[in-house]
Design a protein around this motif. Structure first.
Motif, PDB file in Angstrom:
ATOM      1  N   LEU A 161     -10.228 -49.853  76.497  1.00 41.82           N
ATOM      2  CA  LEU A 161      -8.905 -50.212  75.981  1.00 41.82           C
ATOM      3  C   LEU A 161      -7.805 -49.588  76.836  1.00 41.82           C
ATOM      4  O   LEU A 161      -6.779 -50.225  77.115  1.00 41.82           O
ATOM      5  CB  LEU A 161      -8.786 -49.745  74.525  1.00 41.82           C
ATOM      6  CG  LEU A 161      -7.743 -50.405  73.623  1.00 41.82           C
ATOM      7  CD1 LEU A 161      -7.941 -51.908  73.538  1.00 41.82           C
ATOM      8  CD2 LEU A 161      -7.803 -49.784  72.226  1.00 41.82           C
ATOM      9  N   SER A 162      -8.015 -48.354  77.273  1.00 39.30           N
ATOM     10  CA  SER A 162      -7.002 -47.670  78.083  1.00 39.30           C
ATOM     11  C   SER A 162      -6.863 -48.285  79.470  1.00 39.30           C
ATOM     12  O   SER A 162      -5.783 -48.241  80.067  1.00 39.30           O
ATOM     13  CB  SER A 162      -7.337 -46.179  78.210  1.00 39.30           C
ATOM     14  OG  SER A 162      -8.494 -45.990  79.024  1.00 39.30           O
ATOM     15  N   THR A 163      -7.944 -48.859  80.008  1.00 43.62           N
ATOM     16  CA  THR A 163      -7.874 -49.455  81.347  1.00 43.62           C
ATOM     17  C   THR A 163      -6.988 -50.697  81.369  1.00 43.62           C
ATOM     18  O   THR A 163      -6.468 -51.065  82.427  1.00 43.62           O
ATOM     19  CB  THR A 163      -9.270 -49.846  81.870  1.00 43.62           C
ATOM     20  OG1 THR A 163      -9.838 -50.852  81.006  1.00 43.62           O
ATOM     21  CG2 THR A 163     -10.192 -48.650  81.940  1.00 43.62           C
ATOM     22  N   VAL A 164      -6.836 -51.325  80.201  1.00 46.39           N
ATOM     23  CA  VAL A 164      -5.994 -52.520  80.137  1.00 46.39           C
ATOM     24  C   VAL A 164      -4.568 -52.193  80.583  1.00 46.39           C
ATOM     25  O   VAL A 164      -3.896 -53.006  81.235  1.00 46.39           O
ATOM     26  CB  VAL A 164      -5.999 -53.106  78.707  1.00 46.39           C
ATOM     27  CG1 VAL A 164      -4.935 -54.178  78.548  1.00 46.39           C
ATOM     28  CG2 VAL A 164      -7.371 -53.669  78.377  1.00 46.39           C
ATOM     29  N   ASN A 165      -4.108 -51.002  80.242  1.00 45.45           N
ATOM     30  CA  ASN A 165      -2.744 -50.613  80.611  1.00 45.45           C
ATOM     31  C   ASN A 165      -2.572 -50.393  82.105  1.00 45.45           C
ATOM     32  O   ASN A 165      -1.443 -50.333  82.600  1.00 45.45           O
ATOM     33  CB  ASN A 165      -2.350 -49.336  79.854  1.00 45.45           C
ATOM     34  CG  ASN A 165      -2.223 -49.574  78.364  1.00 45.45           C
ATOM     35  OD1 ASN A 165      -1.727 -50.604  77.942  1.00 45.45           O
ATOM     36  ND2 ASN A 165      -2.686 -48.621  77.567  1.00 45.45           N
ATOM     37  N   SER A 166      -3.680 -50.247  82.825  1.00 45.32           N
ATOM     38  CA  SER A 166      -3.589 -50.037  84.265  1.00 45.32           C
ATOM     39  C   SER A 166      -3.652 -51.352  85.045  1.00 45.32           C
ATOM     40  O   SER A 166      -3.509 -51.367  86.261  1.00 45.32           O
ATOM     41  CB  SER A 166      -4.725 -49.118  84.739  1.00 45.32           C
ATOM     42  OG  SER A 166      -5.989 -49.760  84.579  1.00 45.32           O
ATOM     43  N   ILE A 167      -3.888 -52.460  84.336  1.00 46.29           N
ATOM     44  CA  ILE A 167      -3.937 -53.775  84.977  1.00 46.29           C
ATOM     45  C   ILE A 167      -2.549 -54.404  84.962  1.00 46.29           C
ATOM     46  O   ILE A 167      -1.824 -54.293  83.979  1.00 46.29           O
ATOM     47  CB  ILE A 167      -4.941 -54.698  84.249  1.00 46.29           C
ATOM     48  CG1 ILE A 167      -6.344 -54.110  84.293  1.00 46.29           C
ATOM     49  CG2 ILE A 167      -4.956 -56.098  84.862  1.00 46.29           C
ATOM     50  CD1 ILE A 167      -7.355 -54.881  83.474  1.00 46.29           C
ATOM     51  N   ASP A 168      -2.187 -55.054  86.050  1.00 51.53           N
ATOM     52  CA  ASP A 168      -0.906 -55.770  86.096  1.00 51.53           C
ATOM     53  C   ASP A 168      -0.990 -56.989  85.192  1.00 51.53           C
ATOM     54  O   ASP A 168      -1.613 -57.991  85.531  1.00 51.53           O
ATOM     55  CB  ASP A 168      -0.603 -56.199  87.533  1.00 51.53           C
ATOM     56  CG  ASP A 168       0.810 -56.765  87.675  1.00 51.53           C
ATOM     57  OD1 ASP A 168       1.396 -57.135  86.633  1.00 51.53           O
ATOM     58  OD2 ASP A 168       1.318 -56.837  88.801  1.00 51.53           O
ATOM     59  N   ILE A 169      -0.384 -56.875  84.025  1.00 51.80           N
ATOM     60  CA  ILE A 169      -0.510 -57.928  83.016  1.00 51.80           C
ATOM     61  C   ILE A 169       0.047 -59.266  83.497  1.00 51.80           C
ATOM     62  O   ILE A 169      -0.362 -60.330  83.038  1.00 51.80           O
ATOM     63  CB  ILE A 169       0.174 -57.488  81.692  1.00 51.80           C
ATOM     64  CG1 ILE A 169      -0.225 -58.400  80.534  1.00 51.80           C
ATOM     65  CG2 ILE A 169       1.696 -57.472  81.854  1.00 51.80           C
ATOM     66  CD1 ILE A 169       0.198 -57.907  79.183  1.00 51.80           C
ATOM     67  N   ASP A 170       0.994 -59.200  84.444  1.00 51.33           N
ATOM     68  CA  ASP A 170       1.570 -60.444  84.971  1.00 51.33           C
ATOM     69  C   ASP A 170       0.603 -61.205  85.859  1.00 51.33           C
ATOM     70  O   ASP A 170       0.774 -62.395  86.105  1.00 51.33           O
ATOM     71  CB  ASP A 170       2.849 -60.139  85.766  1.00 51.33           C
ATOM     72  CG  ASP A 170       3.954 -59.595  84.867  1.00 51.33           C
ATOM     73  OD1 ASP A 170       3.948 -59.962  83.672  1.00 51.33           O
ATOM     74  OD2 ASP A 170       4.796 -58.832  85.354  1.00 51.33           O
ATOM     75  N   GLU A 171      -0.420 -60.507  86.343  1.00 51.20           N
ATOM     76  CA  GLU A 171      -1.339 -61.115  87.295  1.00 51.20           C
ATOM     77  C   GLU A 171      -2.677 -61.514  86.679  1.00 51.20           C
ATOM     78  O   GLU A 171      -3.270 -62.514  87.063  1.00 51.20           O
ATOM     79  CB  GLU A 171      -1.595 -60.143  88.463  1.00 51.20           C
ATOM     80  CG  GLU A 171      -0.368 -59.832  89.293  1.00 51.20           C
ATOM     81  CD  GLU A 171       0.129 -61.050  90.063  1.00 51.20           C
ATOM     82  OE1 GLU A 171      -0.689 -61.930  90.369  1.00 51.20           O
ATOM     83  OE2 GLU A 171       1.338 -61.119  90.351  1.00 51.20           O
ATOM     84  N   GLU A 172      -3.170 -60.715  85.742  1.00 52.40           N
ATOM     85  CA  GLU A 172      -4.550 -60.919  85.288  1.00 52.40           C
ATOM     86  C   GLU A 172      -4.715 -60.936  83.772  1.00 52.40           C
ATOM     87  O   GLU A 172      -5.400 -60.083  83.199  1.00 52.40           O
ATOM     88  CB  GLU A 172      -5.457 -59.835  85.890  1.00 52.40           C
ATOM     89  CG  GLU A 172      -5.918 -60.125  87.293  1.00 52.40           C
ATOM     90  CD  GLU A 172      -6.718 -61.414  87.402  1.00 52.40           C
ATOM     91  OE1 GLU A 172      -7.350 -61.832  86.421  1.00 52.40           O
ATOM     92  OE2 GLU A 172      -6.693 -62.018  88.481  1.00 52.40           O
ATOM     93  N   PRO A 173      -4.125 -61.889  83.067  1.00 49.67           N
ATOM     94  CA  PRO A 173      -4.359 -61.973  81.614  1.00 49.67           C
ATOM     95  C   PRO A 173      -5.816 -62.281  81.280  1.00 49.67           C
ATOM     96  O   PRO A 173      -6.333 -61.811  80.262  1.00 49.67           O
ATOM     97  CB  PRO A 173      -3.427 -63.102  81.159  1.00 49.67           C
ATOM     98  CG  PRO A 173      -3.123 -63.889  82.384  1.00 49.67           C
ATOM     99  CD  PRO A 173      -3.152 -62.912  83.519  1.00 49.67           C
ATOM    100  N   THR A 174      -6.503 -63.051  82.117  1.00 51.41           N
ATOM    101  CA  THR A 174      -7.912 -63.366  81.851  1.00 51.41           C
ATOM    102  C   THR A 174      -8.770 -62.110  81.938  1.00 51.41           C
ATOM    103  O   THR A 174      -9.665 -61.891  81.108  1.00 51.41           O
ATOM    104  CB  THR A 174      -8.426 -64.419  82.843  1.00 51.41           C
ATOM    105  OG1 THR A 174      -7.649 -65.605  82.723  1.00 51.41           O
ATOM    106  CG2 THR A 174      -9.885 -64.766  82.568  1.00 51.41           C
ATOM    107  N   ALA A 175      -8.486 -61.260  82.944  1.00 51.18           N
ATOM    108  CA  ALA A 175      -9.232 -60.009  83.087  1.00 51.18           C
ATOM    109  C   ALA A 175      -9.005 -59.098  81.889  1.00 51.18           C
ATOM    110  O   ALA A 175      -9.934 -58.444  81.399  1.00 51.18           O
ATOM    111  CB  ALA A 175      -8.829 -59.299  84.376  1.00 51.18           C
TER     112      ALA A 175
END
Length: 287
Positions: A161-175
């Motif tokens: 769950l915490s790793t989600v915050n490290s993903i660029d949400i604008d780029e990878e919603p599927t990830a």
């Protein structure tokens, strides 16, 4: 010596279901963990007016076989559902007879509860009769692995769950939604291990949510599926990891991933509170 034990019919479409199971599995016995009914009624207001009703019987079964089944549980469930003309859905927990005997000899509380409490609708012989008087086991050596499993899986879910915050949400919603799928897997597995002392062999989210529904309404409350939007969200969470494998283009939006995250974060937090209370209850019993 094998001698089929006949039980009176007391569950819907019991005979038809057992007949099918005998064709699909080298069947020893069947225990009914739960049964529910879903009824859908359609009122047609155009001439000629009519009312159409459909009823779905949903079973959760412990199926004990002589040999391991060749199909995975998902395909087995689909096969039963279609062969029963979509009138009956089965969520099975399947063990071989040798596995059940071995686990009961070593004090498996999950199987002990089912064999002693759940109605048996089919049994080919009385080889499990000797386990009928065994009480549930309480000991610190039983509690410790339960606590370890709970902490491990919830820590794993929290990390994902915490790793989600490290993903660029604008780029990878599927990830993001793909990762959230595995968060839900870990939380459900943690709850099932804690409340049932059982480790599933099949990890589809509908299956895990169904098992969790036997001791909490948390999955059904947060992921209610009462509206088209909530059904779509659940579908995304169930299938995002397949989208990651087989699709190169994003199928989901930033809004989708943001909403999915909020639901999964709520599920994680409420499951954490529920689990900690259960853990304290078990500690008093076992330690």
């Amino acid at each position: 010596m094998k001698h089929e034990i006949i039980f009176p019919t007391k569950f819907p479409i019991q005979k038809e279901l057992l007949k099918l199971l005998k064709k699909r599995v080298s069947l020893h016995s069947v225990y009914v963990i739960s049964i529910s009914k879903e009824k859908n009624t359609q009122h047609v207001n155009l001439f000629p007016e009519s009312i159409n009703s459909e009823q779905l019987i949903i079973y959760t079964l412990l199926i004990i076989s002589y040999k391991s089944i060749s199909k995975n549980i998902g395909k087995f469930m689909d096969d039963v559902y279609h062969k029963m003309q979509q009138q009956c859905k089965v969520y099975p927990i399947i063990y071989t007879l040798d596995d059940v005997k071995r686990k009961l000899d070593f004090g498996n509380n999950f199987l002990n509860r089912i064999v002693n409490q759940a109605p048996c609708i089919y049994q080919e012989d009385d080889s499990l009769l000797r386990f009928g008087s065994i009480q549930r086991f309480y000991h610190k050596r039983i509690y410790d692995p339960i606590q370890t499993t709970w902490n491990s899986r919830m820590k794993r879910a929290g990390y994902l769950l915490s790793t989600v915050n490290s993903i660029d949400i604008d780029e990878e919603p599927t990830a993001i939604i793909g990762i959230l799928h595995f968060v839900l897997e870990q939380v459900c597995a943690a709850l099932i291990a804690l409340f049932w002392e059982f480790t599933p062999y099949y990890y589809s989210l509908p299956y895990l949510f169904h098992l969790c529904g036997h001791f909490t309404q948390l999955p059904q409350t947060i992921f209610s599926q009462k509206t088209f939007e909530s059904q779509r969200m659940f579908y995304m969470l169930c299938n995002a990891h397949y989208q990651m494998r087989y699709k190169s283009q994003n199928k989901f939006s930033i809004r989708d991933s943001d909403k999915a995250y909020n639901l999964c974060d709520r599920f994680f937090c409420e499951a954490q509170n529920l689990g900690e209370k259960k853990l304290e209850e078990l500690k008093k019993l076992h330690c």
